[in-house]
Design a protein around this motif. Sequence first.
Motif, PDB file in Angstrom:
ATOM      1  N   THR A 199      -4.712 122.273  37.422  1.00 38.88           N
ATOM      2  CA  THR A 199      -4.207 121.113  38.163  1.00 38.88           C
ATOM      3  C   THR A 199      -5.203 120.795  39.274  1.00 38.88           C
ATOM      4  OG1 THR A 199      -2.909 122.585  39.570  1.00 38.88           O
ATOM      5  CG2 THR A 199      -1.780 121.621  37.673  1.00 38.88           C
ATOM      6  N   PRO A 200      -5.237 119.570  39.795  1.00 36.66           N
ATOM      7  CA  PRO A 200      -6.224 119.205  40.820  1.00 36.66           C
ATOM      8  C   PRO A 200      -5.997 119.975  42.132  1.00 36.66           C
ATOM      9  CG  PRO A 200      -5.211 117.247  39.839  1.00 36.66           C
ATOM     10  CD  PRO A 200      -4.403 118.408  39.400  1.00 36.66           C
ATOM     11  N   ILE A 201      -7.078 120.470  42.704  1.00 41.35           N
ATOM     12  CA  ILE A 201      -7.026 121.165  43.996  1.00 41.35           C
ATOM     13  C   ILE A 201      -7.221 120.142  45.108  1.00 41.35           C
ATOM     14  CG2 ILE A 201      -8.034 122.982  45.422  1.00 41.35           C
ATOM     15  CD1 ILE A 201      -6.596 123.952  42.900  1.00 41.35           C
ATOM     16  N   THR A 202      -6.394 120.251  46.153  1.00 39.29           N
ATOM     17  CA  THR A 202      -6.488 119.296  47.270  1.00 39.29           C
ATOM     18  C   THR A 202      -6.790 119.961  48.613  1.00 39.29           C
ATOM     19  OG1 THR A 202      -4.081 119.412  47.521  1.00 39.29           O
ATOM     20  CG2 THR A 202      -4.961 117.612  46.181  1.00 39.29           C
ATOM     21  N   LYS A 203      -6.554 121.274  48.708  1.00 35.80           N
ATOM     22  CA  LYS A 203      -6.806 121.971  49.976  1.00 35.80           C
ATOM     23  C   LYS A 203      -7.582 123.255  49.716  1.00 35.80           C
ATOM     24  CE  LYS A 203      -2.437 120.282  51.965  1.00 35.80           C
ATOM     25  NZ  LYS A 203      -1.092 120.677  52.472  1.00 35.80           N
ATOM     26  N   PHE A 204      -8.522 123.558  50.639  1.00 37.88           N
ATOM     27  CA  PHE A 204      -9.389 124.717  50.502  1.00 37.88           C
ATOM     28  C   PHE A 204      -9.403 125.476  51.835  1.00 37.88           C
ATOM     29  CE2 PHE A 204     -10.784 121.157  47.994  1.00 37.88           C
ATOM     30  CZ  PHE A 204     -10.984 121.680  46.732  1.00 37.88           C
ATOM     31  N   ASP A 205      -9.074 126.732  51.793  1.00 39.97           N
ATOM     32  CA  ASP A 205      -9.094 127.572  53.001  1.00 39.97           C
ATOM     33  C   ASP A 205     -10.172 128.628  52.811  1.00 39.97           C
ATOM     34  OD1 ASP A 205      -8.703 129.163  55.188  1.00 39.97           O
ATOM     35  OD2 ASP A 205      -6.516 129.304  54.957  1.00 39.97           O
ATOM     36  N   LYS A 206     -11.362 128.353  53.347  1.00 38.60           N
ATOM     37  CA  LYS A 206     -12.492 129.256  53.127  1.00 38.60           C
ATOM     38  C   LYS A 206     -12.300 130.595  53.826  1.00 38.60           C
ATOM     39  CE  LYS A 206     -17.530 129.303  53.005  1.00 38.60           C
ATOM     40  NZ  LYS A 206     -18.788 128.629  53.381  1.00 38.60           N
ATOM     41  N   SER A 207     -11.418 130.629  54.849  1.00 39.03           N
ATOM     42  CA  SER A 207     -11.168 131.896  55.544  1.00 39.03           C
ATOM     43  C   SER A 207     -10.493 132.913  54.614  1.00 39.03           C
ATOM     44  CB  SER A 207     -10.307 131.663  56.782  1.00 39.03           C
ATOM     45  OG  SER A 207      -8.990 131.278  56.423  1.00 39.03           O
ATOM     46  N   LYS A 208      -9.944 132.449  53.514  1.00 42.66           N
ATOM     47  CA  LYS A 208      -9.286 133.337  52.565  1.00 42.66           C
ATOM     48  C   LYS A 208     -10.147 133.586  51.322  1.00 42.66           C
ATOM     49  CE  LYS A 208      -4.648 132.058  54.073  1.00 42.66           C
ATOM     50  NZ  LYS A 208      -3.323 131.499  53.693  1.00 42.66           N
ATOM     51  N   MET A 209     -11.432 133.224  51.435  1.00 43.66           N
ATOM     52  CA  MET A 209     -12.380 133.471  50.355  1.00 43.66           C
ATOM     53  C   MET A 209     -13.448 134.429  50.863  1.00 43.66           C
ATOM     54  SD  MET A 209     -13.029 129.562  49.013  1.00 43.66           S
ATOM     55  CE  MET A 209     -11.719 128.350  48.993  1.00 43.66           C
ATOM     56  N   ALA A 210     -13.874 135.369  50.026  1.00 39.13           N
ATOM     57  CA  ALA A 210     -14.893 136.335  50.429  1.00 39.13           C
ATOM     58  C   ALA A 210     -15.847 136.608  49.281  1.00 39.13           C
ATOM     59  CB  ALA A 210     -14.240 137.633  50.887  1.00 39.13           C
ATOM     60  N   LEU A 211     -17.118 136.754  49.628  1.00 43.16           N
ATOM     61  CA  LEU A 211     -18.152 137.145  48.674  1.00 43.16           C
ATOM     62  C   LEU A 211     -18.840 138.379  49.239  1.00 43.16           C
ATOM     63  CD1 LEU A 211     -19.956 136.665  46.186  1.00 43.16           C
ATOM     64  CD2 LEU A 211     -21.318 135.089  47.571  1.00 43.16           C
ATOM     65  N   ILE A 212     -18.738 139.521  48.532  1.00 39.59           N
ATOM     66  CA  ILE A 212     -19.249 140.798  49.011  1.00 39.59           C
ATOM     67  C   ILE A 212     -20.243 141.353  48.004  1.00 39.59           C
ATOM     68  CG2 ILE A 212     -18.615 143.141  49.768  1.00 39.59           C
ATOM     69  CD1 ILE A 212     -17.443 140.947  51.509  1.00 39.59           C
ATOM     70  N   ASN A 213     -21.383 141.902  48.496  1.00 42.31           N
ATOM     71  CA  ASN A 213     -22.337 142.514  47.573  1.00 42.31           C
ATOM     72  C   ASN A 213     -22.020 143.990  47.375  1.00 42.31           C
ATOM     73  OD1 ASN A 213     -23.363 143.918  49.775  1.00 42.31           O
ATOM     74  ND2 ASN A 213     -25.195 142.643  49.963  1.00 42.31           N
ATOM     75  N   LYS A 214     -22.860 144.700  46.621  1.00 47.81           N
ATOM     76  CA  LYS A 214     -22.570 146.093  46.260  1.00 47.81           C
ATOM     77  C   LYS A 214     -22.581 147.032  47.460  1.00 47.81           C
ATOM     78  CE  LYS A 214     -27.357 147.146  44.950  1.00 47.81           C
ATOM     79  NZ  LYS A 214     -28.231 147.587  43.827  1.00 47.81           N
ATOM     80  N   ASP A 215     -23.195 146.596  48.572  1.00 46.92           N
ATOM     81  CA  ASP A 215     -23.198 147.399  49.796  1.00 46.92           C
ATOM     82  C   ASP A 215     -22.061 147.012  50.724  1.00 46.92           C
ATOM     83  OD1 ASP A 215     -25.581 148.767  49.027  1.00 46.92           O
ATOM     84  OD2 ASP A 215     -26.750 147.012  49.634  1.00 46.92           O
ATOM     85  N   SER A 216     -21.098 146.253  50.190  1.00 44.48           N
ATOM     86  CA  SER A 216     -19.932 145.787  50.949  1.00 44.48           C
ATOM     87  C   SER A 216     -20.316 144.897  52.123  1.00 44.48           C
ATOM     88  CB  SER A 216     -19.106 146.990  51.458  1.00 44.48           C
ATOM     89  OG  SER A 216     -18.637 147.753  50.371  1.00 44.48           O
ATOM     90  N   ILE A 217     -21.436 144.202  51.987  1.00 44.25           N
ATOM     91  CA  ILE A 217     -21.889 143.265  53.015  1.00 44.25           C
ATOM     92  C   ILE A 217     -21.507 141.855  52.589  1.00 44.25           C
ATOM     93  CG2 ILE A 217     -23.909 142.317  54.199  1.00 44.25           C
ATOM     94  CD1 ILE A 217     -25.266 145.023  53.819  1.00 44.25           C
ATOM     95  N   ALA A 218     -20.930 141.110  53.529  1.00 42.49           N
ATOM     96  CA  ALA A 218     -20.535 139.733  53.235  1.00 42.49           C
ATOM     97  C   ALA A 218     -21.766 138.862  53.003  1.00 42.49           C
ATOM     98  CB  ALA A 218     -19.703 139.171  54.376  1.00 42.49           C
ATOM     99  N   VAL A 219     -21.688 138.009  52.007  1.00 44.84           N
ATOM    100  CA  VAL A 219     -22.780 137.104  51.659  1.00 44.84           C
ATOM    101  C   VAL A 219     -22.354 135.681  51.977  1.00 44.84           C
ATOM    102  CG1 VAL A 219     -24.243 136.250  49.785  1.00 44.84           C
ATOM    103  CG2 VAL A 219     -23.535 138.663  49.823  1.00 44.84           C
ATOM    104  N   GLU A 220     -23.234 134.938  52.661  1.00 45.26           N
ATOM    105  CA  GLU A 220     -22.949 133.544  52.978  1.00 45.26           C
ATOM    106  C   GLU A 220     -22.922 132.701  51.699  1.00 45.26           C
ATOM    107  OE1 GLU A 220     -22.198 131.891  55.775  1.00 45.26           O
ATOM    108  OE2 GLU A 220     -22.048 133.818  56.823  1.00 45.26           O
TER     109      GLU A 220
END
Length: 533
Positions: free
Chosen positions: A357-378
């Motif tokens: 279904t179409p997405i209308t709202k995005f909360d980036k604070s609830k999204m995370a991208l982590i590498n193998k060293d558990s470091i957050a990636v921009e």
Amino acid sequence: MSKIMSRFILLIAALFIVSCAKRGNITGGLKDTLAPVLRESVPANMKTNFTGNEIKLYFDEYVKLKDINKQLIVSPPMNTAPIISPTTPSKFISIKLKDTLQPNTTYSFNFGQSIQDNNEGNPYPQFKYVFSTGPYIDSLSISGTIQDALETKTDNFIKVMLYEINEKYTDSIIYKEKPRYVTNTLDSATSFKIENIKAGKYRLIALKDNNNNFIYNPGKDKIAFHDEPIVIGTEKDSYNLKLFKETLNFKTFNPSQASKNRAIIGYEGDGEKINITLKNENETLKTITTKVPEKDSLQIWYPTIKADSLQLILTKSDYTKEYIYKLKEQKKDSLSFSAKPLGTLNFRQNFELNSSTPITKFDKSKMALINKDSIAVEFTTDYDEFNQKLTFNWLKETEQKYNITLLPGALTDFFEQTNDTLQYKLSTKSSTDYGNLTLKLENLKKFPVIVQLTDGKGKVLDSEYLESEPIAHFDLIQPGTFIVRVIYDTNGNKKWDPGNYLTKTQSEEVIYYPTELEVRPNWDRNENFILSP
């Protein structure tokens, strides 16, 4: 007689009997590779002042007809097809004419490869029977080649046609009437030749005629045309034609309800930049319009409403259409996601989430991208509403592992439904697992251009868009063998556009690299691509 001599005589007799009883293999001699020979035609081939209604062709052996409906080309085409018989092997072929012949006209019957000997199937190649209803045989001709405007492979059985330009001619004649002259490229050739033409002015057309009716159907047929009328007898007699399938004029069909909050409407033509208004009596409803994947259909999403029917008003440029469609009780669409790729992420790919279904709202604070060293990636995101696709972009490192997590409420759809926890694991390979390809374009006429890498079936595997610099860099691509093509993007819309017959617009020009290019792992390949003028 001694015993030794008696035994010797008995042995000789036994060997003689065995050799006489042994079965031999009967050989049939050399294989017949000769084509049938035409002994006589009645009336004679090249007959003038023809007035009959039957032609007979007599051969030196039994012949059969194969694929006669595809192979036989009658020029000019007849409104009622002639009857060709017999359908069983015979030493003659009968052509019974059922159409009224035009006066002072040269007719030709080109049988292609359809006449074959009965035993070995040796064809009588390109046999042609010609007659004229007037006092002479027209003898002018034109020839040329056919190629697909975009793909490397050209369709077979392409009809090449001439329409006489006289006081009755209009450009729309190809949608309504048969041509004056016609030939066919048959099943393998990409060249053509039309013979026995009288001098005059003509429009030159080629069709992949899927209905086999000599009439152009834009929804089904490919077309090619020469830009200007040709004058046979005074101009060049060789032409190159490029086939394409037109983008149809925009048109929509009756909508239907697909779910509680969704309608579907099919269309022809370009489905983008369409304005949709949905009304319940005097109330205008909030809507989102998206595309049905892999289909020429639109989805119109709207909130839950109590009504018997809705009014849909659709506009695109000068096209306007209104529909009324009835509502019935159906289930509501639920929110779900599909992701690609899964597992290995190549360096020239982005991670994508498609929503049901179409997405209308995005909360980036609830999204995370982590590498193998558990470091957050921009990372950044981009949402394509029309295709319901959310793309994640970040700087990828070699031999790295990534975890993408979307917590509940990261995404909210048109109906205020939110996602549950979503988790995806991706990994990248070493840079030595990939190759680099650099293409320097020479003799480039203009910008912008699209440089594409395709497989052998024409599927686009990668592309670069060049607006000023004539060098395409395909870095860290998956190894393989590629076909390279350059598209002159004349209208700057970043895609190839076919032509249009009525506006006499040819397709955007496509030029192929002359050979396939192989890219190996851990390898840099640099090539100069000299574009033909």
